[in-house]
Design a protein around this motif. Structure first.
Motif, short mmCIF file in Angstrom:
data_model
loop_
_atom_site.label_atom_id
_atom_site.label_comp_id
_atom_site.label_asym_id
_atom_site.label_seq_id
_atom_site.Cartn_x
_atom_site.Cartn_y
_atom_site.Cartn_z
N PRO A 131 -5.50 -0.73 -7.07
CA PRO A 131 -4.10 -0.27 -7.07
C PRO A 131 -3.16 -1.22 -6.36
CG PRO A 131 -5.57 1.56 -6.61
CD PRO A 131 -6.42 0.33 -6.59
N ASP A 132 -3.67 -1.95 -5.33
CA ASP A 132 -2.78 -2.84 -4.58
C ASP A 132 -2.91 -4.31 -4.97
OD1 ASP A 132 -5.38 -2.94 -3.56
OD2 ASP A 132 -4.67 -3.71 -1.63
N LYS B 296 0.65 1.26 -9.69
CA LYS B 296 -0.74 0.77 -9.67
C LYS B 296 -0.75 -0.66 -10.19
CE LYS B 296 -2.78 4.75 -8.53
NZ LYS B 296 -1.56 5.55 -8.30
N THR C 260 1.55 2.36 -3.63
CA THR C 260 0.50 2.47 -4.65
C THR C 260 0.41 3.86 -5.27
OG1 THR C 260 -1.11 2.88 -2.88
CG2 THR C 260 -0.93 0.62 -3.72
N LYS D 184 0.81 -1.23 0.00
CA LYS D 184 0.00 0.00 0.00
C LYS D 184 0.84 1.28 0.00
CE LYS D 184 -4.46 -1.52 1.85
NZ LYS D 184 -4.84 -1.98 0.54
#
Length: 887
Positions: A860-861, A840, A836, A833
């Motif tokens: 994104p994660d 992405k 991110t 995270k």
């Protein structure tokens, strides 16, 4: 004076009808039985054989408004559509024709009178041209003198032009001749000395409106010109152009029909059409033109696909959709504009109304598919950006830009915009080269050669140049051998063992057509016999029996007995009659859009292609079978009526665009089915026997195929199924009702075992040794820990858990794990995270998925992907490191 397009069309046809011309309905866009043309590109196409003398009709003068397409080969206006105020893919050609009747003088008088008197076109705005001579063909001085006489013009308005302008032909071979054109000046000044200058962007300048072709020659494959049996006339005047003249507008897109379509595109986009060369206005014109072409091609059963005519339609549709995207239209829209085409032109072309449901459904389906394809194109582009970053290149290769256009529908300008946003440019010369190479590959060549002249020569030997077919009444008849063909040459005799083609004056043998295979049988003559293995109709009026001389010899002039193989024909007739009931049943169950796209019937089975956008369900198949078998059990008599085309239409006859119909047709009634058909059929529906669908599958976008059987082949199919079930029963040690129960228990047991295997894989992957080994493969890339690894974990949930565990143990990291399952690649990519904002997961996985022939996306994660190209899995994993490096 006529003003609307419909009124102009009507006035034209009525004028020539008043001058003893037969009004002939437009032929189809896809010329039946003409291998030299992809589409009808001129009004004369349906009369081609009349000009060469091969076909005789009941009239010597004709007039028509012909549907035309110019988008392939020699006649290709595709790239000009939109920017040009004149060019179209689809258009209507008004024409008048003479087959050995009147010639140049009357043709010129008719054209001049209709334009200047009936349409009141000012004479002072017109000039006329004639062929000035070139390439060994002399100048057409006769036409020049006639124009002066009829118009009163001097030399300044009677202008000579060369072969590229004033010599016409439908293709590389076929009828041709010198021509004269009538041009009109759009704008204020009408100085004929300006003739030949290019039109201005607003359409001002000289424009051709009518071409009068004086058919005098036929050109063969060697380029040799032969005089036609009788000089003939072929004229063509584009309806859109003359409508623009009459309606006083400088652009065809401002005429009544096309302007209505342009305004529909404007309404959908929420933008105003201003009639300029600005991109939005060009896009609206493209949509108007392409929606019209799409509607007419779909109405004729052409479906968007990857080859030939189908590929042309797909290009047309996708270009329209891309211009819709350019206008900011974010939803499927083309079907709405195509539906309006049916409303505007359905009175003249009722097929648009009859197939409106098909037109709208296929349009929408194709647009939905294409919008999905765009995502794959973006993935390919992202992949190339990564490669270019590694190679420190700033120019996208031309062949890649062309692939984006050809495969994914990205026009060059869109690719350039995306590249510019990312700091790249496009190799335009390379793109142009790839485009030209593709044009050469896809150019429609027609048949490898025109119909062999030997068949035309054989037909000339038959009295009346027409073989009489007796097969509707009998399966055996006498006949006289009038021609024998061996190794492509006419011969006088053939001996035992020779492969030969036999032509008689009359025959009971049905020549392959309408999807029905040609008859088999035997021809006997004075001790010689020919085993007939196939029967064909290579040219209109000719029936050719292809086979082998079994014994003795056969000679031209002998009397013979022709016998059809009765058992084979009976089985074929049953299957042919079954196709008609199948066609009817499909429309009852699926809807009126389910139209025949092609068929093949023989003694063993029938094959039936039809338009439909989804696989049939088991329930639908059962309903179709029930409808057909119900009609079989009723044992309705099958009747055939020979009547005029107009009478057949009034009785609601179904017509197939792939077929060519004459003025007199055979109307076949099989229970609830009423269709035109020239084939041979059973006597009653009960003769069909058990009807069974054995397979159903897709063969092209929007086209499905059914294989089915009737009578004995159906019984054989049922017995084969019974034998297979018995074999499965032996393996499972069960039978009857116990068979499915036993199979279900085995499947449940298999699922339990698979679950246990997945759990074991997960434990092994997450176990200390295996996990440590994977962690040890991580690399430091740009200050970030990156791991891309292949594992044996095939369960997707376990693969996702493994990726998350590795990421958590590595800390701030990017992790990609992949495996192969059932011949497919599956990938999971995770991003810590805190990273991110920089990376992405969904963007990183897109080009990686493209390498394995798939697509992917996610948060994104976390992102997942799959693909079919497992061989490139290691290459895809390696791409992660370079992607992180350049991000």
């Amino acid at each position: 004076m006529a003003e609307t397009s419909a009124a102009i069309r009507r006035a034209f046809l009525e004028y020539f009808a008043a001058h003893e011309h037969t009004v002939v309905k437009s032929g189809p866009l896809v010329p039946p039985h003409d291998p030299t043309l992809m589409f009808a590109s001129a009004g004369m196409v349906q009369f081609k054989n009349c000009f060469t003398g091969v076909e005789q009709r009941s009239y010597k003068r004709a007039t028509s408004s012909q549907k035309c397409m110019r988008i392939a080969g020699k006649h290709n206006d595709f790239e000009n559509v939109g920017p040009s105020p004149r060019h179209h893919t689809f258009f209507e050609m008004l024409g008048n024709f003479s087959f050995g009747d009147y010639f140049k003088e009357q043709a010129i008088v008719f054209a001049w009178e209709f334009l200047t008197r009936n349409l009141a076109v000012p004479k002072e705005r017109l000039v006329c041209t004639y062929f000035k001579g070139e390439a060994g063909v002399p100048a057409d001085e006769e036409a020049r003198a006639l124009w002066k006489k009829v118009t009163g013009f001097g030399d300044d308005r009677i202008i000579g032009l060369g072969m590229s302008d004033n010599f016409w032909s439908a293709g590389d071979t076929g009828p041709c001749g010198p021509c004269s054109e009538i041009h009109i000046f759009n704008g204020g000044r009408t100085d004929p000395s300006t003739f030949g200058a290019e039109q201005t962007s607003d359409g001002a300048g000289w424009m051709e409106i009518w071409n009068l072709v004086f058919m005098q020659f036929e050109r063969d494959e060697s380029g040799t010109f032969k005089k036609l049996p009788a000089p003939s006339i072929d004229t063509g005047m584009g309806l859109e152009r003359i409508a623009g003249v009459v309606q006083g507008v400088s652009s065809n897109y401002d005429t009544d029909v096309l302007r209505a379509l342009v305004e529909r595109a404007a309404q959908i986009s929420g933008k105003k059409y201003r009639g300029t060369m600005e991109p939005f206005d060009v896009s609206m014109r493209v949509i108007a033109d392409h929606a019209r072409a799409t509607a007419f091609l779909l109405a004729e059963g052409v479906m968007p696909d990857k080859t030939a005519r189908e590929y042309v339609l797909r290009r047309v549709m996708r270009r329209a959709i891309r211009h819709g995207h350019r206008l900011g239209i974010e939803r499927p829209f083309l079907h709405e504009v195509a539906a309006q085409v049916a409303e505007l032109m359905g009175d003249q072309y009722p097929e648009l109304v009859e197939r409106r449901e098909l037109i709208t459904s296929v349009c929408e389906q194709e647009e939905v598919r294409f919008r999905q394809t765009i995502e794959r194109g973006l993935a390919l582009l992202e992949e190339r950006f990564v490669d270019m970053g590694k190679n420190k290149s700033k120019v996208l290769a031309g062949d890649v830009a062309f692939k984006l256009y050809d495969t994914f529908g990205f026009p060059l300008d869109l690719t350039q915009v995306i590249c510019k946003e990312r700091g790249f440019s496009v190799d335009e010369p390379g793109y142009d080269q790839a485009l030209e190479e593709a044009r050469k590959r896809s150019e429609f060549k027609g048949a490898e050669h025109a119909i062999d002249s030997v068949y035309r020569d054989a037909l000339k030997r038959v009295p009346g140049e027409l073989v009489t077919f007796l097969g509707y009444e009998t399966e055996a008849s006498p006949g006289t051998i009038h021609a024998l063909i061996k190794s492509g040459q006419l011969v006088e005799s053939a001996q035992a063992g020779d492969e030969v083609e036999v032509v008689c004056d009359k025959t009971p043998f049905y020549g392959e057509s309408g999807g029905q295979m040609g008859d088999l049988g035997v021809i006997e003559a004075n001790g010689g016999s020919v085993k007939v293995l196939d029967t064909q109709k290579p040219v209109v009026g000719l029936v050719v029996h292809r086979g082998v001389v079994q014994q003795g010899s056969v000679k031209v002039g002998q009397e013979a007995t022709l016998r059809v193989d009765g058992a084979t024909r009976a089985a074929t007739r049953r299957h042919h009659s079954a196709t008609h009931l199948l066609h009817w049943a499909l429309r009852q169950v699926l809807g009126s859009h389910a139209q025949q796209k092609g068929s093949q019937v023989g003694p063993e089975r029938l094959r039936f292609d039809f338009t439909h956008g989804a696989p049939l369900t088991e329930t639908e198949i059962a309903q179709i079978e029930d409808l057909v078998n119900d009609r079989v059990l009723k044992n309705d008599p099958i009747s055939t009526d020979v009547l005029s085309m107009d009478a057949a239409r009034k009785r609601g006859a179904m017509m197939i665009f792939e077929e060519k119909y004459g003025d007199t047709v055979r109307l076949l009634t099989i229970s609830d089915s009423v269709e035109l058909c020239g084939g041979t059929h059973a006597r009653a529906t009960g003769d069909i026997g058990l009807f069974k669908i054995t397979s159903e599958q897709g063969v092209a976008a929007g086209v499905r195929r059914i294989i089915a059987t009737a009578a004995k082949p159906s019984l054989a199919y049922v017995r084969e199924l019974e034998a297979r079930l018995a074999s499965v029963g032996k393996v499972l040690k069960a039978s009857g009702a116990d068979l499915s129960e036993r199979a279900e228990k085995l499947m449940q047991h298999e699922k339990v075992l698979e679950k246990q295997i997945d759990e074991l894989q997960r434990k092994l992957a997450l176990g200390g040794g295996g996990l440590d080994a994977l962690i040890g493969q991580a690399r430091e890339v740009g200050g970030v820990k990156v791991l891309a690894a292949r594992t044996e974990v095939t369960d997707r949930a376990a693969l996702r858990e493994l990726a998350e565990t590795l990421r958590d143990k590595l800390g701030d990291s990017v992790v990609l794990v992949a495996s192969e399952s059932d011949g497919k690649a599956q990938l999971v990519l995770t991003v810590a995270k805190p990273l991110t904002a920089r990376f992405k997961a969904g963007e990183l996985i897109r080009p990686i998925a493209g390498l394995v022939g798939g697509s992917g996306g996610g948060r994104p994660d976390m992102a997942q992907a799959g693909g079919t190209e497992v061989a490139r899995l290691d290459e895809a994993l390696a791409l992660l490191y370079s992607s992180v490096q350049t991000a």
